[in-house]
Design a protein around this motif. Sequence first.
Motif, PDB file in Angstrom:
ATOM      1  N   ALA A   7       0.816  -1.249   0.084  1.00  0.00           N
ATOM      2  CA  ALA A   7       0.018   0.013  -0.024  1.00  0.00           C
ATOM      3  C   ALA A   7       0.810   1.297  -0.137  1.00  0.00           C
ATOM      4  CB  ALA A   7      -0.967   0.355   1.274  1.00  0.00           C
ATOM      5  N   ALA A   8       1.890   1.225   0.795  1.00  0.00           N
ATOM      6  CA  ALA A   8       3.039   2.570   0.752  1.00  0.00           C
ATOM      7  C   ALA A   8       3.519   2.646  -0.486  1.00  0.00           C
ATOM      8  CB  ALA A   8       3.961   2.195   1.955  1.00  0.00           C
ATOM      9  N   ASP A  52      -1.638  -1.735  -9.617  1.00  0.00           N
ATOM     10  CA  ASP A  52      -2.668  -1.275  -8.671  1.00  0.00           C
ATOM     11  C   ASP A  52      -3.009  -2.033  -7.721  1.00  0.00           C
ATOM     12  OD1 ASP A  52      -4.767   0.240  -7.559  1.00  0.00           O
ATOM     13  OD2 ASP A  52      -5.868   0.502  -9.734  1.00  0.00           O
ATOM     14  N   GLN A  53      -3.018  -1.639  -6.324  1.00  0.00           N
ATOM     15  CA  GLN A  53      -3.592  -2.451  -5.194  1.00  0.00           C
ATOM     16  C   GLN A  53      -4.665  -1.937  -4.652  1.00  0.00           C
ATOM     17  OE1 GLN A  53      -1.306  -5.046  -4.003  1.00  0.00           O
ATOM     18  NE2 GLN A  53      -0.530  -4.863  -6.190  1.00  0.00           N
ATOM     19  N   THR A  54      -5.714  -1.329  -5.375  1.00  0.00           N
ATOM     20  CA  THR A  54      -6.784  -1.229  -5.016  1.00  0.00           C
ATOM     21  C   THR A  54      -7.654  -2.373  -4.717  1.00  0.00           C
ATOM     22  OG1 THR A  54      -6.824   1.251  -6.095  1.00  0.00           O
ATOM     23  CG2 THR A  54      -9.196   0.044  -5.532  1.00  0.00           C
ATOM     24  N   VAL A  55      -8.353  -2.490  -3.544  1.00  0.00           N
ATOM     25  CA  VAL A  55      -9.368  -3.710  -3.266  1.00  0.00           C
ATOM     26  C   VAL A  55     -10.743  -3.224  -3.235  1.00  0.00           C
ATOM     27  CG1 VAL A  55      -7.434  -5.103  -2.217  1.00  0.00           C
ATOM     28  CG2 VAL A  55      -8.996  -3.665  -0.889  1.00  0.00           C
ATOM     29  N   GLY A  56     -10.928  -2.001  -3.129  1.00  0.00           N
ATOM     30  CA  GLY A  56     -12.342  -1.327  -2.826  1.00  0.00           C
ATOM     31  C   GLY A  56     -12.413  -0.049  -3.469  1.00  0.00           C
ATOM     32  N   VAL A  57     -13.660   0.307  -3.892  1.00  0.00           N
ATOM     33  CA  VAL A  57     -14.026   1.986  -4.356  1.00  0.00           C
ATOM     34  C   VAL A  57     -15.284   2.153  -3.603  1.00  0.00           C
ATOM     35  CG1 VAL A  57     -14.722   3.226  -6.223  1.00  0.00           C
ATOM     36  CG2 VAL A  57     -12.860   1.228  -6.639  1.00  0.00           C
ATOM     37  N   GLY A 132     -13.690   7.300  -2.336  1.00  0.00           N
ATOM     38  CA  GLY A 132     -12.318   6.950  -2.853  1.00  0.00           C
ATOM     39  C   GLY A 132     -11.880   5.662  -2.918  1.00  0.00           C
ATOM     40  N   CYS A 133     -10.760   5.327  -3.382  1.00  0.00           N
ATOM     41  CA  CYS A 133     -10.244   3.803  -3.532  1.00  0.00           C
ATOM     42  C   CYS A 133      -9.134   3.609  -2.470  1.00  0.00           C
ATOM     43  CB  CYS A 133      -9.576   3.666  -4.895  1.00  0.00           C
ATOM     44  SG  CYS A 133     -10.412   4.262  -6.385  1.00  0.00           S
ATOM     45  N   PHE A 134      -9.354   2.275  -1.793  1.00  0.00           N
ATOM     46  CA  PHE A 134      -8.595   2.092  -0.802  1.00  0.00           C
ATOM     47  C   PHE A 134      -7.850   0.486  -0.841  1.00  0.00           C
ATOM     48  CE2 PHE A 134     -13.052   1.039  -0.295  1.00  0.00           C
ATOM     49  CZ  PHE A 134     -12.712  -0.735   0.004  1.00  0.00           C
ATOM     50  N   ALA A 139      -6.210   1.834   3.592  1.00  0.00           N
ATOM     51  CA  ALA A 139      -5.339   2.874   3.396  1.00  0.00           C
ATOM     52  C   ALA A 139      -5.936   3.453   1.760  1.00  0.00           C
ATOM     53  CB  ALA A 139      -4.099   2.623   3.292  1.00  0.00           C
ATOM     54  N   PRO A 140      -5.895   4.821   1.624  1.00  0.00           N
ATOM     55  CA  PRO A 140      -6.234   5.275   0.393  1.00  0.00           C
ATOM     56  C   PRO A 140      -5.291   5.078  -0.707  1.00  0.00           C
ATOM     57  CG  PRO A 140      -6.314   7.118   2.031  1.00  0.00           C
ATOM     58  CD  PRO A 140      -5.766   5.769   2.591  1.00  0.00           C
TER      59      PRO A 140
END
Length: 186
Positions: A7-8, A52-57, A132-134, A139-140
């Motif tokens: 995430a970082a 991209d590490q986005t798991v949710g929106v 947003g995306c997380f 974490a955003p």
Amino acid sequence: ASAGGIAATSRAGAASAGTVTVGTATGVANAGAAAGTNPAVIPVDYAPGAGDQTVGVGMRVTWTDPNLTATVAPAGNCSVNNTTRVVTIAVSDAANLPLAATTLCSLTFTVAASTPPAIVALTADLTSAGQGCFDAVAAPTVCTSTNGSIDIAAVSSPTVTYAPTAAAGVAFPAGGTGTTNTQTIT
């Protein structure tokens, strides 16, 4: 690397941003569903960027024209309030894995009778509080959005023509589409 390390890295810009796109469609006031334009179906799609590490929106889609009413699917991902003209979308991967390209929600808009022609913006909101995306640790992540629209088309009255003989038929052009349907008068 741990989920936190990934995430970082994502927030630091090593990964490309995912994109949420609200689609576009044409809706016609007074047109029947058989014409395929009323209701107007608008997809809200997510496309991940490289790494991209986005798991949710979590987001909202808003519109201003009171002549439009919406339904949404699937109900588990999205909800609608037609009084405030807001669709709320909340999607996350149950296993906390990065989202693949997917349709987050489908918005089906019905155009009220006698609605004047207009282009109505469908505004994607990923930046308000709680939107947003997380990633997997909530974490955003960086994501962008593209607004959509509904083009409310004018409905034209059909033009009726009659040939000199009954066997030639009467032409009934379909309003607004430019197609012709000929029926024989007996």
